[in-house]
Design a protein around this motif. Structure first.
Motif, mmCIF file in Angstrom:
data_model
loop_
_atom_site.group_PDB
_atom_site.id
_atom_site.type_symbol
_atom_site.label_atom_id
_atom_site.label_comp_id
_atom_site.label_asym_id
_atom_site.label_seq_id
_atom_site.Cartn_x
_atom_site.Cartn_y
_atom_site.Cartn_z
ATOM 1 N N LEU A 40 0.791 -1.226 0.000
ATOM 2 C CA LEU A 40 0.000 0.000 0.000
ATOM 3 C C LEU A 40 0.824 1.277 0.000
ATOM 4 C CD1 LEU A 40 -2.930 -0.959 2.401
ATOM 5 C CD2 LEU A 40 -2.940 -0.781 -0.075
ATOM 6 N N ASN A 41 2.096 1.197 0.347
ATOM 7 C CA ASN A 41 2.918 2.408 0.366
ATOM 8 C C ASN A 41 2.938 3.097 -1.000
ATOM 9 O OD1 ASN A 41 3.616 2.518 3.043
ATOM 10 N ND2 ASN A 41 5.529 1.372 2.800
ATOM 11 N N LYS A 42 3.198 2.326 -2.054
ATOM 12 C CA LYS A 42 3.254 2.912 -3.397
ATOM 13 C C LYS A 42 1.883 3.372 -3.861
ATOM 14 C CE LYS A 42 7.400 0.660 -5.221
ATOM 15 N NZ LYS A 42 7.969 -0.171 -6.315
ATOM 16 N N VAL A 43 0.857 2.603 -3.512
ATOM 17 C CA VAL A 43 -0.507 2.988 -3.888
ATOM 18 C C VAL A 43 -0.877 4.305 -3.205
ATOM 19 C CG1 VAL A 43 -2.945 2.320 -3.766
ATOM 20 C CG2 VAL A 43 -1.190 0.597 -4.268
ATOM 21 N N PHE A 44 -0.498 4.434 -1.941
ATOM 22 C CA PHE A 44 -0.768 5.666 -1.189
ATOM 23 C C PHE A 44 -0.032 6.849 -1.802
ATOM 24 C CE2 PHE A 44 0.271 8.553 2.388
ATOM 25 C CZ PHE A 44 -1.020 8.891 2.781
ATOM 26 N N TRP A 45 1.232 6.648 -2.152
ATOM 27 C CA TRP A 45 2.045 7.718 -2.764
ATOM 28 C C TRP A 45 1.424 8.167 -4.085
ATOM 29 C CZ3 TRP A 45 4.621 9.144 1.107
ATOM 30 C CH2 TRP A 45 5.801 9.886 1.033
ATOM 31 N N ARG A 46 1.028 7.194 -4.907
ATOM 32 C CA ARG A 46 0.408 7.498 -6.198
ATOM 33 C C ARG A 46 -0.889 8.283 -6.009
ATOM 34 N NH1 ARG A 46 -0.627 2.631 -7.622
ATOM 35 N NH2 ARG A 46 1.357 2.275 -8.692
ATOM 36 N N SER A 47 -1.684 7.873 -5.061
ATOM 37 C CA SER A 47 -2.960 8.541 -4.806
ATOM 38 C C SER A 47 -2.751 9.965 -4.317
ATOM 39 C CB SER A 47 -3.769 7.744 -3.773
ATOM 40 O OG SER A 47 -3.951 6.398 -4.180
ATOM 41 N N CYS A 48 -1.745 10.169 -3.493
ATOM 42 C CA CYS A 48 -1.456 11.518 -2.995
ATOM 43 C C CYS A 48 -0.967 12.425 -4.119
ATOM 44 C CB CYS A 48 -0.420 11.448 -1.871
ATOM 45 S SG CYS A 48 -1.074 10.808 -0.309
ATOM 46 N N SER A 49 -0.195 11.890 -5.061
ATOM 47 C CA SER A 49 0.221 12.684 -6.218
ATOM 48 C C SER A 49 -0.991 13.123 -7.021
ATOM 49 C CB SER A 49 1.168 11.866 -7.110
ATOM 50 O OG SER A 49 2.433 11.699 -6.508
ATOM 51 N N PHE A 50 -1.927 12.208 -7.213
ATOM 52 C CA PHE A 50 -3.172 12.539 -7.911
ATOM 53 C C PHE A 50 -3.879 13.698 -7.205
ATOM 54 C CE2 PHE A 50 -7.690 12.302 -8.535
ATOM 55 C CZ PHE A 50 -7.896 11.863 -9.826
ATOM 56 N N LEU A 51 -3.989 13.619 -5.888
ATOM 57 C CA LEU A 51 -4.670 14.668 -5.118
ATOM 58 C C LEU A 51 -3.901 15.979 -5.140
ATOM 59 C CD1 LEU A 51 -5.809 12.552 -2.029
ATOM 60 C CD2 LEU A 51 -7.169 13.240 -4.021
ATOM 61 N N LEU A 52 -2.571 15.894 -5.190
ATOM 62 C CA LEU A 52 -1.764 17.108 -5.283
ATOM 63 C C LEU A 52 -2.066 17.842 -6.586
ATOM 64 C CD1 LEU A 52 0.413 18.921 -4.082
ATOM 65 C CD2 LEU A 52 2.151 17.415 -5.088
ATOM 66 N N GLY A 53 -2.263 17.088 -7.672
ATOM 67 C CA GLY A 53 -2.656 17.710 -8.939
ATOM 68 C C GLY A 53 -3.994 18.419 -8.816
ATOM 69 N N LEU A 54 -4.927 17.808 -8.106
ATOM 70 C CA LEU A 54 -6.230 18.436 -7.869
ATOM 71 C C LEU A 54 -6.064 19.770 -7.149
ATOM 72 C CD1 LEU A 54 -9.371 16.610 -6.424
ATOM 73 C CD2 LEU A 54 -8.656 18.834 -5.558
ATOM 74 N N ILE A 55 -5.203 19.792 -6.124
ATOM 75 C CA ILE A 55 -4.978 21.012 -5.345
ATOM 76 C C ILE A 55 -4.336 22.095 -6.214
ATOM 77 C CG2 ILE A 55 -3.718 21.998 -3.404
ATOM 78 C CD1 ILE A 55 -6.095 20.236 -2.616
#
Length: 333
Positions: free
Chosen positions: A127-142
């Motif tokens: 889940l570490n990589k999945v979490f990192w990927r998801s946070c990058s996605f959310l950073l783009g949203l921000i």
């Protein structure tokens, strides 16, 4: 809360106008609405193609006990399975494993399968990589929402998640030359991230045709170049959180609620084509970390994350330092 920029540079406006003749002066909000509407329409179209409800057998393995569920093919998701078993599973399941394959929690099941539900305590390495990927996605949203509508944001991409790098990133062209964010501006990004996480928005996945993906991202010069390369058998995988749509192979975490303590650490200038690398660090809400330890992570995350960058990055850095700084007012609303 929005970041405001008032640049006193006639050259900037000339560059801005040239870059965005192709966008027909579309605003970030208008483009976002267009993509969101097309996503919703395609999702409904695909659902309408399901001729009738077919039942499939889902063999669940895990706590509180192994069991077999009868679910709806192409409709029921791992999250729906969790709802039939225990509220605890709904609250803590971050990702699913279907027949040994990582599977989004809100992605419909397509065949009879064996199901496992994963969380940060039982499968941290996965889940570490999945979490990192998801946070990058959310950073783009921000990033897309942080600036005034006067500035058209071209989101570029983020590299493959590399937890050892110390930060997750998103590269974007914000059409502001030689910008260095203030401490207050970085704090604004952090506040927006906290608010997003508290809203408990699910990650929705949808596979669409390459032609539809190109239509959705027609106003983004980076994505239109990337889509043909990312297409698999004419299909492109998209994710949506709230009304933000982006491209990724996935998988993603189930919801924004799993994002815990977060800090926007730094923004580094890269080059003229894709101007800035935004960097941040977060820890999953299911894990605990004291404030001192997290501050150490933040300091590490401030250093330029070179993951996925060309070898000439040192030259780019030197050029950006030598560039003339454009005079600007405070950027925080």
């Amino acid at each position: 809360m929005k970041i405001k920029f008032l640049l006193r540079s006639s050259n900037f406006f000339a560059v801005y106008a040239k870059r965005h003749m192709s966008t027909k002066r579309m605003t970030n909000e208008a483009v976002r609405k267009m993509k969101n509407d097309l996503f919703s329409e395609e999702k409904l179209r695909q659902q309408s193609l399901i001729p009738r409800v077919q039942k499939i057998e889902v063999r669940y393995k895990g706590v509180p006990a192994d069991c077999t569920l009868i679910m709806n093919k192409n409709i029921s998701t791992p999250y729906n399975c969790a709802m039939h078993m225990h509220e605890m599973l709904c609250q803590r399941s971050v990702l699913a494993e279907v027949n040994g394959q990582l599977w989004d929690m809100h992605r419909p099941l397509t065949e009879e399968c064996e199901l496992r539900l994963l969380n940060f305590h039982t499968a941290p390495a996965v889940l570490n990589k999945v979490f990192w990927r998801s946070c990058s996605f959310l950073l783009g949203l921000i990033i897309e929402r942080a600036f005034k509508e006067d500035y058209f944001i071209d989101l570029h991409s983020w590299p493959r998640p590399n937890v050892k790098s110390g930060s997750y990133v998103y590269d974007a062209d914000i059409n502001i030359p030689n910008w260095t964010p203030t401490t207050e501006e970085l704090r604004t990004f952090t506040t927006m991230f906290w608010k997003l996480a508290s809203e408990d928005n699910c990650f929705e996945m949808l596979d669409v045709s390459e032609s539809l993906a190109l239509k959705m991202f027609q106003h983004n010069r980076f994505k239109t170049q990337q889509i043909p390369q990312l297409s698999k058998d004419g299909s492109v995988r998209l994710y949506r959180v709230n009304d933000h749509v982006d491209i990724s192979y996935g998988p993603m975490i189930a919801s924004t609620k799993f994002v815990g303590t977060t800090k926007a650490a730094a923004v580094h200038h890269l080059d003229r084509e894709c101007g800035y690398r935004f960097q941040a660090v977060s820890i999953p809400k299911q894990l605990t970390l004291n404030s001192f330890a997290f501050s150490v992570l933040v300091e590490r995350a401030k250093k330029l994350n070179e993951t996925g960058l060309a070898s000439e990055i040192e030259i780019v850095e030197k050029d950006s330092v030598a560039s003339e700084t454009v005079e600007k007012d405070s950027a925080v609303a």
